[in-house]
Design an enzyme around this catalytic site. Structure first.
Site, PDB file in Angstrom:
ATOM      1  N   GLU A  75       0.785  -1.240   0.000  1.00 44.10           N
ATOM      2  CA  GLU A  75       0.000   0.000   0.000  1.00 44.10           C
ATOM      3  C   GLU A  75       0.814   1.287   0.000  1.00 44.10           C
ATOM      4  OE1 GLU A  75      -2.813  -0.010   3.189  1.00 44.10           O
ATOM      5  OE2 GLU A  75      -4.013  -1.577   2.279  1.00 44.10           O
ATOM      6  N   GLU A 109      -5.919  -8.302   1.325  1.00 42.95           N
ATOM      7  CA  GLU A 109      -6.583  -7.851   2.559  1.00 42.95           C
ATOM      8  C   GLU A 109      -8.036  -7.538   2.248  1.00 42.95           C
ATOM      9  OE1 GLU A 109      -4.807  -4.616   4.833  1.00 42.95           O
ATOM     10  OE2 GLU A 109      -2.794  -5.378   4.388  1.00 42.95           O
TER      11      GLU A 109
HETATM   12  C1  BGP Z   1      -4.489  -1.574   5.610  1.00 39.44           C
HETATM   13  C2  BGP Z   1      -3.138  -1.984   6.155  1.00 39.44           C
HETATM   14  C3  BGP Z   1      -3.210  -2.924   7.309  1.00 39.44           C
HETATM   15  C4  BGP Z   1      -4.342  -2.651   8.262  1.00 39.44           C
HETATM   16  C5  BGP Z   1      -5.645  -2.334   7.558  1.00 39.44           C
HETATM   17  C6  BGP Z   1      -6.740  -1.865   8.480  1.00 39.44           C
HETATM   18  O1  BGP Z   1      -4.397  -0.354   4.962  1.00 39.44           O
HETATM   19  O2  BGP Z   1      -2.364  -2.588   5.154  1.00 39.44           O
HETATM   20  O3  BGP Z   1      -1.960  -2.958   7.932  1.00 39.44           O
HETATM   21  O4  BGP Z   1      -3.976  -1.748   9.204  1.00 39.44           O
HETATM   22  O5  BGP Z   1      -5.461  -1.348   6.580  1.00 39.44           O
HETATM   23  O6  BGP Z   1      -6.507  -0.548   8.861  1.00 39.44           O
HETATM   24  P1  BGP Z   1      -6.911   0.058  10.260  1.00 39.44           P
HETATM   25  O7  BGP Z   1      -6.186  -0.745  11.257  1.00 39.44           O
HETATM   26  O8  BGP Z   1      -6.491   1.484  10.238  1.00 39.44           O
HETATM   27  O9  BGP Z   1      -8.376  -0.085  10.342  1.00 39.44           O
END
Ligand code: BGP
Length: 470
Positions: free
Chosen positions: A164, A375
């Site tokens: 990302e 993800e």
């Molecule tokens: C993505 C990242 C993850 C994780 C996820 C959820 O952007 O790659 O590492 O953090 O988001 O984000 P958050 O924890 O801010 O809800």
């Protein structure tokens, strides 16, 4: 019959800083996140990854749970400063041993490791030399990548370089919400260019390493929909696609920047500056696959105010629609709330159709590149009823998104795996431990004890039926 191929990789994901802890254990060097989260006021209630959920010491117990869940693959990241405390040079053999043991443990449970080399925890020593703004960081990254190929490439077949770019560059250099907390779009674009260079050079190194595997790149997939049919909203939406998608996917999948946007950025800010050979490097080292992280879509409208940058992680719980910091460019586009939309408690729109559409959009623009959904998940405060974590909302969310993937496969997309975020409840970068995503709950009042949630049994059955029973 299941829409999913027989060898579909049902997995789950985490990242080093968010699960491992052991932030200074056994010779690990500090990362930019260790330093940043220790500064007062940077994260929710001062939470940090010093201990996280202590996966560093409990990985065998965690992998046993992965085995019980039936996971075919596990996506995790390596901590660069655990392996190279100074970012380059001397290797920390204890760090190598940790990941080597983790990989062996996964394989013992027939779980295919998928490694992310960079999930944001840059060695602090490299930041002190200029971080991603200087080209020597890209060189150090290639050294780090080679080390990982040498030590783990005999057992690991699936690799991705970066996670990302839009988030760690956008928040690191535009909003300032992530380290190194700079707010300057021109510096952002040059840093981003060095990330692409580091990626391409480490893909080249991978190809000569003799590893029998595949290497890709992981991006946020954020589909955009215009607020109305008005030509100015449609134009605004196309511009948002240009910045959030084309700028970030073209260099790794087409081997070049989108020409028009590149010309605009160079005219406006004089960046990105190319060093001799950069264009060839990008062109000759495209990805074997693309990883897509899908959480939400954005509705886009025309804007006569300065445009703001906005990506995952900007929203505070219950703050209304998230607002980002300004790009400083007048009148491009803005993200608005969709009045018909369903939103999470953190104001991320839940829109499963966006996953099908997004996958098909990638296929239309980039051809038949293999895709992994690296993800996808629901961040929520899960209810605990009679001692059970009843995360029915998460089950609903995942069920709808699995159906969206099945739909894309039926439409001809080559999707090869699904890694919900996250395997276990972990540290949310800016939201502490209150924003949960896992199949496994971690009780912070009871010594980080692990507990299976309701979604654990549900996902077990999804995997066992290859996605049919959901
Ligand atoms: C993505 C990242 C993850 C994780 C996820 C959820 O952007 O790659 O590492 O953090 O988001 O984000 P958050 O924890 O801010 O809800």
């Amino acid at each position: 019959m299941s829409a999913f191929p027989q060898d579909f990789l049902w997995g789950a994901a985490t990242a080093a800083y968010q699960v491992e802890g052991g932030f200074d254990a056994d010779g690990k060097g500090p990362s930019i996140w260790d330093e940043f989260a220790h500064r007062p006021g940077t994260t929710y209630q001062g939470t940090n990854g010093d201990v996280a959920v202590d996966h560093y010491h409990r990985f065998r117990e965690d992998v046993a749970l992965m085995g019980e869940l039936g996971m075919k693959s596990y996506r995790f990241s390596l901590s660069w400063p655990r392996l190279l405390p100074e970012g380059r040079g001397e290797v920390n053999e204890a760090g190598v041993a940790f990941y080597s043991d983790l990989i062996d443990e996964l394989l013992k449970h027939q779980i295919e490791p998928m490694i992310t080399l960079y999930h944001w925890d840059l060695p602090l020593a490299l930041q002190q030399e200029g971080g991603w703004e200087v080209r020597s960081t890209a060189d150090a990254f290639v050294e780090y990548a080679r080390l990982c190929y040498q030590r783990f490439g005999d057992r690991v077949k699936l690799w991705s370089t970066f996670n990302e770019t839009v988030v760690f560059i956008g928040h690191g250099y535009i909003t300032g919400a992530h380290p190194p907390a700079v707010q300057d779009p021109a510096r952002a674009l040059q840093a981003c260019h060095h990330v692409f260079v580091a990626h391409a050079a480490s893909v080249a190194a991978f190809r000569t390493s003799g590893i029998d595997g595949q290497i890709g790149f992981v991006n946020v997939l954020q589909p955009h929909t215009p607020r109305s049919d008005a030509p100015e909203d449609i134009a605004a939406c196309q511009f948002a696609d240009g910045i959030y998608t084309h700028w970030l996917y073209d260099p790794v999948l087409k081997g070049e920047y989108p020409a028009e946007l590149l010309a605009q950025a160079q005219a406006l800010w004089g960046v990105p500056r190319f060093a001799p050979g950069d264009a060839d490097l990008l062109r000759n080292n495209r990805c074997d696959f693309i990883g897509l992280n899908f959480y939400k879509r954005e509705t886009v409208a025309a804007n006569d105010q300065p445009t703001s940058f906005n990506a995952n992680h900007s929203g505070q719980r219950g703050s209304g629609h998230q607002q980002g910091k300004e790009f400083g460019v007048q009148g491009l586009f803005k993200f608005v709330r969709n009045p018909q939309g369903v939103y999470t408690d953190w104001d991320w729109e839940i829109y499963p159709q966006g996953l099908t559409d997004g996958i098909m959009m990638i296929k239309a623009r980039y051809g038949d590149v293999p895709i992994y959904i690296t993800e996808n998940g629901l961040g929520a405060k899960d209810p605990i009823i009679d001692g059970e974590v009843r995360d029915d909302d998460r089950i609903d969310y995942l069920r709808q998104h699995i159906a969206a993937i099945a739909e894309a496969i039926e439409q001809g997309a080559d999707v090869r795996g699904y890694y919900p975020w996250s395997f276990i409840d972990l540290l949310s970068w800016l939201n502490g431990f209150q924003k949960q995503y896992g199949f496994v709950y971690v009780d912070h009042q009871r010594g980080l004890a692990r507990q299976r949630k309701k979604s654990f049994a549900w996902y077990q059955q999804v995997i066992a039926s290859n996605g049919e029973q959901r």
